[in-house]
Design an enzyme around this catalytic site. Structure first.
Site, PDB file in Angstrom:
ATOM      1  N   ILE A 151      40.105  53.872  44.610  1.00 51.07           N
ATOM      2  CA  ILE A 151      41.082  54.509  43.471  1.00 51.07           C
ATOM      3  C   ILE A 151      40.729  54.610  42.125  1.00 51.07           C
ATOM      4  CG2 ILE A 151      43.097  54.452  45.181  1.00 51.07           C
ATOM      5  CD1 ILE A 151      44.303  52.316  43.003  1.00 51.07           C
ATOM      6  N   GLU A 152      39.810  53.514  41.882  1.00 51.74           N
ATOM      7  CA  GLU A 152      39.355  53.648  40.269  1.00 51.74           C
ATOM      8  C   GLU A 152      38.323  54.335  40.277  1.00 51.74           C
ATOM      9  OE1 GLU A 152      40.086  52.048  37.741  1.00 51.74           O
ATOM     10  OE2 GLU A 152      41.897  50.799  38.295  1.00 51.74           O
ATOM     11  N   SER A 153      37.323  54.762  41.218  1.00 48.78           N
ATOM     12  CA  SER A 153      36.023  55.217  41.055  1.00 48.78           C
ATOM     13  C   SER A 153      35.467  56.088  42.198  1.00 48.78           C
ATOM     14  CB  SER A 153      34.908  54.223  40.430  1.00 48.78           C
ATOM     15  OG  SER A 153      34.577  53.426  41.613  1.00 48.78           O
TER      16      SER A 153
END
Length: 532
Positions: A151-153
């Site tokens: 979900i970050e990258s």
């Protein structure tokens, strides 16, 4: 710390679908005013990358047929099905995978509308999740944290947010610097998968030590501890994520639901008719070479036919195509066959780099001409100072390749050695075995050497073609390929896998690949580990 990459998709669902699902009776209503623009942007970018990298020649239908799904089927499940699966996750995890309306809505949205993204991430996970799990286990952290990078990258190390957060774990510059991630004109260690993962583990461990709750620690990773502390005060001292959620920044309100959704969907992907897009390379197919000098990737491309864009894809830490000389040494990650070939041609690699770029690392505009003096067997360089380099008419290039054999029932070390036409003692040396006893399921490394005689005229021509408008300095001819020098270490009291790797200047992953039959958590005093 950083405000990036995270989804709060409930408002998105609201705007596109109408109303939210009814709340569970035991849960109070949760008002959603969430915008997921940042994460939607990551999803879209990853989808574009999917069509670029993977669409050609993909055979997906046969996999779907094996699972008895019709092509294109999007399975639909009841809320009870979702809640049972989340409850099962809770049984083996220290996280709280709450089955509330917010989590359900987010899961359903991704299961229905972000299917290609899930497939891409599943494929990319084969390059990164082994590394993540290794680091998480080293720090005693839950393995489910590997899904946080999704979900970050979207598992893309070069992705950068509008606020400047960068890398697989989306570190801001100041936070990255605080955790030892360096940046200069040539490197940015926020994009280094190994170093950034190590930093993320240390930061997450610190946040959990502060809050004693993983959902709050995740929220703090996104919004920073200051915002979490403010939300706790505004809520009247509540200490759970769901109790303080309405007091958090808008994007952080969706952070934990998105983490739950990512964990759920990637765990139960087969049930949702989602199979990974096959990646170009897997983690276990990688090896590493640490360089003694600065090298241009263009030089590597010339000597082992490894395209610069592929080198950059597996080495995102480098901001340009130049790998600078540093202490400790900069390392190059690549496919086993390419790294093995570079090891055998390392002296020639440095000679060609010096030959093309000189000692300054920058091409000179002074004119140069290269010719072959066949009578004297010399490579003649014409520049302001004439130099001659002795070059043999032919050279033997030895390529070292590695394959792995999984031991099957009924096999012995002797039968495996005969199968690959190698000596039993060599098998024992390559795999650090002290006896010929092997077990079913063991992974044995098999080394092979392939020697090829190359006409030097071809080599010289390739160099000449690369020499337009350059001014090389006098350089010795490429040296013969060095042999493989092995080094072993005897485990002492107090040693750990991590400490041994650090002591010998290699990563845990490198140490594991040198010793595939040894479990990092089960080493014993007196045992021998290969460290080179």
């Amino acid at each position: 710390m950083k405000r990036f990459g995270s989804i709060l998709l409930l408002l998105f669902i609201c705007l596109n679908s109408g109303a939210l699902l009814a709340q569970h009776k035991q849960k109070p209503p949760v008002k959603d005013t969430v915008s997921g623009d940042a994460f939607i942007r990551i999803v879209d970018q990853s989808l574009n990358l999917y069509y670029t990298d993977f669409a050609k020649g993909l055979n997906y239908d046969s996999i779907i047929d094996a699972l008895d799904y019709e092509a294109g089927t999007v399975p639909v499940f009841t809320d009870e099905d979702y809640c049972k699966r989340l409850a099962k996750l809770n049984q083996t995890s220290s996280f709280g995978f709450d089955c509330n309306d917010v989590a359900l809505a987010t899961i359903k949205f991704f299961a229905q509308n972000r299917r290609n993204f899930a497939r891409i991430v599943l494929g990319r996970s084969r390059l990164y999740f082994d590394l993540y799990e290794e680091k998480l286990a080293e720090y005693g952290l839950p393995l489910e944290l590997k899904y946080l990078s999704v979900i970050e990258s979207g598992l893309r190390p070069q992705v950068k947010s509008r606020t400047g957060a960068l890398g697989l774990w989306q570190f801001m510059y100041a936070t990255g610097k605080q955790y030892g991630l360096k940046e200069d004109s040539y490197i940015d260690e926020r994009m280094d998968p190994v170093k950034a993962t190590d930093a993320a583990c240390r930061y997450l461990k610190k946040l959990y030590d502060i809050y004693g709750d993983w959902n709050l620690a995740l929220a703090a990773y996104n919004a920073g501890p200051g915002n979490i502390n403010k939300a706790i005060r505004r809520s009247g001292g509540k200490r759970t994520y769901w109790e303080i959620r309405s007091y958090l920044p808008r994007e952080t309100q969706g952070y934990v639901p998105n983490f739950i959704a990512a964990t759920y969907l990637l765990t139960y992907h087969a049930e949702h008719n989602l199979l990974p897009v096959e990646p170009k390379i897997h983690f276990y197919q990688l090896d590493t070479l640490c360089l003694n000098r600065g090298i241009h990737m263009q030089t590597i491309e010339k000597i082992v036919s490894w395209p610069v864009e592929d080198i950059q894809g597996l080495n995102p830490v480098y901001k340009t195509s130049y790998i600078p000389p540093t202490l400790p040494r900069q390392c190059l990650t690549g496919p086993l066959e390419k790294i093995g070939l570079l090891v055998s041609l390392e002296d020639s690699l440095y000679a060609l780099e010096q030959f093309i770029y000189g000692s300054g690392g920058i091409k000179s505009p002074l004119p140069t001409d290269i010719a072959v003096d066949s009578e004297n067997n010399q490579l003649v360089i014409s520049n302001p100072v004439n130099n001659a380099i002795d070059v043999p008419k032919t050279k033997v290039v030895t390529t070292i390749n590695y394959t792995y054999h999984k031991v099957k029932s009924g096999e012995s070390l002797g039968s495996i050695a005969a199968q690959y036409n190698v000596a039993i003692q060599d098998l024992m040396n390559w795999n650090n075995l002290t006896s010929a006893r092997i077990m079913v399921g063991n992974l044995l490394k098999i080394q092979t050497r392939v020697s090829t005689t190359v006409e030097n005229e071809e080599y010289i021509k390739a160099v000449k073609d690369s020499m337009e408008n350059t001014n090389p300095v006098k350089t010795p001819a490429p040296a013969p390929a060095p042999g493989v020098v092995k080094k072993y270490y005897t485990i002492r009291s107090g040693d750990t896998f991590s400490r041994i790797a650090s002591k010998h200047g290699i990563t845990i992953g490198q140490l594991q690949r040198l010793n595939p039959e040894i479990s990092p958590n089960r080493i014993r005093i007196g045992q021998h580990l290969r460290v080179k």
